[in-house]
Design a protein around this motif. Structure first.
Motif: not given
Length: 122
Positions: A29-34, A95-102
């Motif tokens: 989880f900590a690897a992702y921007a949210m 909705y929440c989402a996860a991605g590689p960067t802000i």
């Protein structure tokens, strides 16, 4: 893969508060921007807030600045959206989402939750 599950939505009167949670499982989880987005009936999915992997950087949509706060707890694999001074115009599925960067656009995110309904009555 990252699985995201939102919770905390509901019905609230204008001026009230809600706190949304998004629990993540799968990859680190900590690897992702949210990010948090919302979609009202008949409208596009709009950006609400985003937070970097460390929590050190946040961005907000102008419509929610000063009212909403995004935060994260990497030890709990959870991101939060504290919503205060809610208005009827805040009514939407969140909705929440996860991605590689802000990022402030939907295309910047690889993983999405199923959404949670927020309804603000006048």
């Amino acid at each position: 893969q990252v699985q995201l599950v939102e919770s905390g939505g509901g019905l609230v009167q204008a001026g009230g508060s809600l706190r949304l949670s998004c629990a993540a499982s799968g990859r680190t989880f900590a690897a992702y921007a949210m990010g948090w987005f919302r979609q009202a009936p008949g409208k596009e999915r709009d950006f609400v807030a985003t937070i970097s992997w460390s929590g050190g950087r946040t961005e907000y949509a102008d419509s929610v600045k000063g009212r909403f706060t995004i935060s994260r707890d990497n030890a709990k694999n959870t991101v939060y959206l504290q919503m205060n001074s809610l208005k009827p115009d805040d009514t939407a599925v969140y909705y929440c989402a996860a991605g590689p960067t802000i990022y402030t656009g939907v295309l910047g995110y690889d993983y999405w939750g199923q959404g949670t309904q927020v309804t603000v009555s006048s």
